[in-house]
Write an enzyme that holds these catalytic residues in place. Structure first.
Site, PDB file in Angstrom:
ATOM      1  N   SER A 258       0.818  -1.209   0.000  1.00 36.66           N
ATOM      2  CA  SER A 258       0.000   0.000   0.000  1.00 36.66           C
ATOM      3  C   SER A 258       0.857   1.266   0.000  1.00 36.66           C
ATOM      4  CB  SER A 258      -0.956  -0.067   1.188  1.00 36.66           C
ATOM      5  OG  SER A 258      -2.102   0.664   0.910  1.00 36.66           O
ATOM      6  N   HIS A 399      -7.475  -5.876   0.337  1.00 35.89           N
ATOM      7  CA  HIS A 399      -6.268  -5.070   0.424  1.00 35.89           C
ATOM      8  C   HIS A 399      -5.435  -5.524   1.633  1.00 35.89           C
ATOM      9  CE1 HIS A 399      -4.069  -1.321  -0.198  1.00 35.89           C
ATOM     10  NE2 HIS A 399      -4.173  -1.051   1.097  1.00 35.89           N
TER      11      HIS A 399
HETATM   12  C1  GCU Z   1      -5.363   4.890   1.884  1.00 35.73           C
HETATM   13  C2  GCU Z   1      -4.781   5.634   0.707  1.00 35.73           C
HETATM   14  C3  GCU Z   1      -4.013   4.715  -0.225  1.00 35.73           C
HETATM   15  C4  GCU Z   1      -3.001   3.911   0.548  1.00 35.73           C
HETATM   16  C5  GCU Z   1      -3.674   3.200   1.685  1.00 35.73           C
HETATM   17  C6  GCU Z   1      -2.716   2.453   2.614  1.00 35.73           C
HETATM   18  O1  GCU Z   1      -6.381   4.042   1.463  1.00 35.73           O
HETATM   19  O2  GCU Z   1      -5.846   6.280   0.055  1.00 35.73           O
HETATM   20  O3  GCU Z   1      -3.360   5.461  -1.223  1.00 35.73           O
HETATM   21  O4  GCU Z   1      -2.347   3.018  -0.314  1.00 35.73           O
HETATM   22  O5  GCU Z   1      -4.349   4.143   2.507  1.00 35.73           O
HETATM   23  O6  GCU Z   1      -1.554   2.782   2.692  1.00 35.73           O
HETATM   24  O7  GCU Z   1      -3.188   1.546   3.295  1.00 35.73           O
END
Ligand code: GCU
Length: 423
Positions: A258, A399
């Site tokens: 992420s 995710h």
């Molecule tokens: C949020 C953000 C993302 C990121 C994510 C994370 O959802 O919008 O861009 O990748 O956090 O780091 O878990």
């Protein structure tokens, strides 16, 4: 009666003001549900060609890529997206506390490493990180390094999360950390709180206030945002590894999930000492193509995380077509080194298809080096890993950085930097 009337009109008025304010002050801060997840609504776009220079010349060989196009693209990502990284320290010293924790079943050694830079008032601690090294190895081992790979404060750190659903490959060991050590890899993790907190108010604490004490507020035009600072920190961990005789610093993979996946890609693009780069569900500002505007958009990420990127990136809020680069060129900056991009099926926010398309569009640069990248233009079925020098899979589920993802990364690492690849 009078009172009731007043109350009603007051509410109407307040409602009107609130909606006007919401629309003018923060047009792109919405909930995740308000963004596009419909493939038929992806706008038409044309990707910048990684093999054409800014002044329109075709790049036909690896030398021209290295000497002209790569520096040009790197400069564009620095000045328009992530900001210029803090200075490379000329001299570093390290303080290492070693322990043999019970929970590693005698398999590994834990090293808590502090990194210092000499200064007029004595050595200044820049950051620290935790490293686990397989204990039995007689030769220097390859390693993984990333931001927040696991909770180092815990007595029982577990890189990654446990699989939430069965995708057909049970973990061949009790814990992921055991598996990584058993397969002959060291693994290191950094915590942003130690050098650049992930917070728009406090991100300057640590490295930024050390190098730029006069600056304040959000990052300036080309100033480093937190992603650039985290990536810089990963390079400092690699500096340490270069002088640790137990690690083969020529075989270090940078990995992240992420926001840390965006960081791993940027670290690997800038610092060519990283031999392998792994991006897990990195999404917008990571592997996903910005021009698709699928899930998270440039405007939304800049508005919600104003400390992540340089101020210039704001110019492209709702104007992705004007970006001089797109994220396939970030993947291409890793060529000819191996890179792995992974997505999760239920992670629309990170645009799995956009992540795949970016990986595929980096292929021509790998071809310049006579290396096969993904070798396909079609997104593979769920839970199937593809690719030679560009790896890709889309896993079922949400995710997360799961054991399944890790097993695929270990296989890919085995092929390129693994214990059997030592010279
Ligand atoms: C949020 C953000 C993302 C990121 C994510 C994370 O959802 O919008 O861009 O990748 O956090 O780091 O878990």
């Amino acid at each position: 009666m009078y009172c009731k009337k007043m109350t009603l009109s007051k509410w109407l008025w307040l409602g009107l003001m609130a909606s006007l304010f919401a629309n003018s002050a923060s047009p792109s801060i919405g909930t995740a549900d308000e963004f596009n997840y419909d493939e038929t609504k992806v706008p038409d776009y044309e990707l910048p060609d990684p093999l054409v220079t800014v002044d329109g010349r075709a790049v036909k060989d690896a030398d021209t890529w290295r000497s002209r196009r790569r520096p040009e693209l790197l400069d564009l990502f620095e000045s328009q997206v992530y900001g210029r990284r803090p200075p490379e320290p000329k001299e570093l010293t390290f303080d290492v506390a070693e322990s043999r924790p019970e929970y590693l079943h005698g398999k590994g050694v834990r090293k808590d490493v502090k990194v210092f830079e000499p200064g007029p008032d004595g050595p200044k601690q820049l950051l620290k990180f935790t490293l686990f090294v397989p204990r039995e190895s007689e030769r220097p081992v390859p390693a993984f390094v990333g931001v927040h790979l696991f909770d180092t404060a815990s007595d029982n750190p577990l890189p990654g999360n446990l699989l939430q659903e069965d995708v057909g490959e049970p973990l061949p060991g009790e814990k992921l950390l055991d598996v990584i050590l058993d397969r002959g890899y060291a693994i290191a993790t950094l915590n942003p709180d130690d050098f650049c907190p992930d917070d728009k108010q406090t991100f300057r604490q640590g490295v930024l206030e050390h190098y730029y004490p006069e600056r304040s507020g959000p990052p300036g035009a080309e100033e480093p945002g937190a992603i650039a600072v985290w990536a810089w920190g990963l390079s400092r961990a690699l500096d340490y590894m270069q002088q640790d005789p137990q690690i083969d610093a020529n075989r270090v993979a940078v990995i992240g999930h992420s926001r840390r996946g965006k960081t791993a890609l940027w670290a690997g693009a800038e610092d060519q000492r990283f031999a392998l780069v792994i991006s897990n569900d990195s999404g917008c500002g990571g592997a996903a193509l910005s021009r698709r505007r699928f899930g998270e958009t440039v405007a939304r990420i800049n508005n919600v995380f104003p400390h992540w990127f340089c101020d210039n990136f704001n110019q492209y809020n709702d104007r992705e077509g004007e970006l001089p680069i797109d994220q396939h060129e970030l993947v291409a900056l890793i060529a000819p080194r191996p890179v792995y991009v992974a997505s999760a099926q239920e992670d629309g926010w990170a645009d799995p298809k956009g992540e795949f398309l970016a990986a595929a569009a980096a292929e021509p640069v790998y071809r310049l080096f006579d290396r096969q990248g993904l070798g396909t233009d079609e997104q593979p079925p769920l839970n199937k890993s593809v690719g030679e020098y560009i790896g890709y899979h889309i896993r079922s589920g949400k995710h997360a950085l799961t054991d399944y993802d890790w097993l695929k990364y270990l296989d890919f690492a085995d092929k390129h930097i693994g214990p059997a690849q030592a010279n």
